[in-house]
Design a protein around this motif. Structure first.
Motif, short mmCIF file in Angstrom:
data_model
loop_
_atom_site.label_atom_id
_atom_site.label_comp_id
_atom_site.label_asym_id
_atom_site.label_seq_id
_atom_site.Cartn_x
_atom_site.Cartn_y
_atom_site.Cartn_z
N MET A 131 0.82 -1.21 0.00
CA MET A 131 0.00 0.00 0.00
C MET A 131 0.86 1.26 0.00
O MET A 131 0.51 2.24 -0.66
N THR A 132 1.95 1.22 0.73
CA THR A 132 2.80 2.42 0.78
C THR A 132 3.38 2.73 -0.59
O THR A 132 3.44 3.90 -1.00
N ASP A 133 3.81 1.70 -1.31
CA ASP A 133 4.36 1.91 -2.65
C ASP A 133 3.31 2.46 -3.61
O ASP A 133 3.57 3.41 -4.36
N LEU A 134 2.12 1.86 -3.59
CA LEU A 134 1.06 2.33 -4.48
C LEU A 134 0.63 3.75 -4.11
O LEU A 134 0.31 4.55 -4.99
N SER A 135 0.61 4.03 -2.82
CA SER A 135 0.22 5.36 -2.38
C SER A 135 1.17 6.42 -2.96
O SER A 135 0.73 7.46 -3.43
N GLN A 136 2.45 6.12 -2.95
CA GLN A 136 3.43 7.07 -3.48
C GLN A 136 3.38 7.14 -5.00
O GLN A 136 3.41 8.22 -5.58
N LYS A 137 3.32 5.98 -5.65
CA LYS A 137 3.33 5.95 -7.12
C LYS A 137 2.10 6.61 -7.73
O LYS A 137 2.19 7.32 -8.72
N LEU A 138 0.94 6.33 -7.15
CA LEU A 138 -0.31 6.82 -7.73
C LEU A 138 -0.79 8.12 -7.09
O LEU A 138 -1.83 8.65 -7.50
N ASP A 139 -0.07 8.60 -6.09
CA ASP A 139 -0.43 9.83 -5.40
C ASP A 139 -1.85 9.75 -4.83
O ASP A 139 -2.69 10.61 -5.03
N ILE A 140 -2.08 8.64 -4.12
CA ILE A 140 -3.36 8.41 -3.46
C ILE A 140 -3.07 8.32 -1.97
O ILE A 140 -2.14 7.61 -1.56
N PRO A 141 -3.83 9.00 -1.14
CA PRO A 141 -3.58 8.92 0.30
C PRO A 141 -3.67 7.48 0.81
O PRO A 141 -4.51 6.68 0.38
N TYR A 142 -2.78 7.16 1.75
CA TYR A 142 -2.70 5.81 2.31
C TYR A 142 -4.03 5.40 2.93
O TYR A 142 -4.46 4.26 2.80
N GLY A 143 -4.69 6.33 3.60
CA GLY A 143 -5.98 6.04 4.23
C GLY A 143 -7.03 5.61 3.23
O GLY A 143 -7.86 4.73 3.52
N ASN A 144 -7.02 6.21 2.05
CA ASN A 144 -7.96 5.82 1.00
C ASN A 144 -7.72 4.37 0.58
O ASN A 144 -8.66 3.59 0.43
N LEU A 145 -6.45 4.03 0.38
CA LEU A 145 -6.13 2.67 -0.04
C LEU A 145 -6.56 1.65 1.01
O LEU A 145 -7.10 0.60 0.69
N LYS A 146 -6.31 2.01 2.26
CA LYS A 146 -6.69 1.10 3.35
C LYS A 146 -8.21 0.92 3.39
O LYS A 146 -8.71 -0.20 3.56
N ARG A 147 -8.95 2.01 3.22
CA ARG A 147 -10.42 1.94 3.22
C ARG A 147 -10.92 1.12 2.03
O ARG A 147 -11.82 0.28 2.17
#
Length: 101
Positions: free
Chosen positions: A27-43
């Motif tokens: 999730m951390t890698d995708l959050s940085q690559k796609l510029d999506i907040p980590y909280g969104n990915l977790k949700r």
């Protein structure tokens, strides 16, 4: 300071979640690559897992009990017997009509 809220398509969310779930991306890698907040990915991941659990429960609720399965089997068996009788009658009729020529 104002924050910009971005709306993501459901297809995009599903794609990103499958990258995490099936392909094993962090999730951390995708959050940085796609510029999506980590909280969104977790949700999104939590919602995806909840949806899968709900679908599995619904599938289990659709399973038949032994008596329901037996009834369905008996109906199918009776239907097959009737169809076989009709096929046999049609074969005899075809044989009779072919002999007259």
């Amino acid at each position: 300071m104002t924050q910009k809220y971005r709306n993501y398509d459901p297809e995009f969310k599903l794609y990103v979640v499958k990258l995490m779930e099936l392909d094993g991306h962090k999730m951390t890698d995708l959050s940085q690559k796609l510029d999506i907040p980590y909280g969104n990915l977790k949700r999104w991941k939590t919602e995806y897992r909840d949806q899968k659990k709900k679908e599995e429960k619904e599938a289990q609720n659709q399973l038949l009990t032994a008596s329901e399965y037996k009834e369905m089997y008996e109906k199918e068996k009776k239907s097959n017997v009737e169809l076989q009788e009709e096929v046999d009658i049609l074969k005899k009729a075809m044989h009779i009509f072919n002999q007259e020529k």
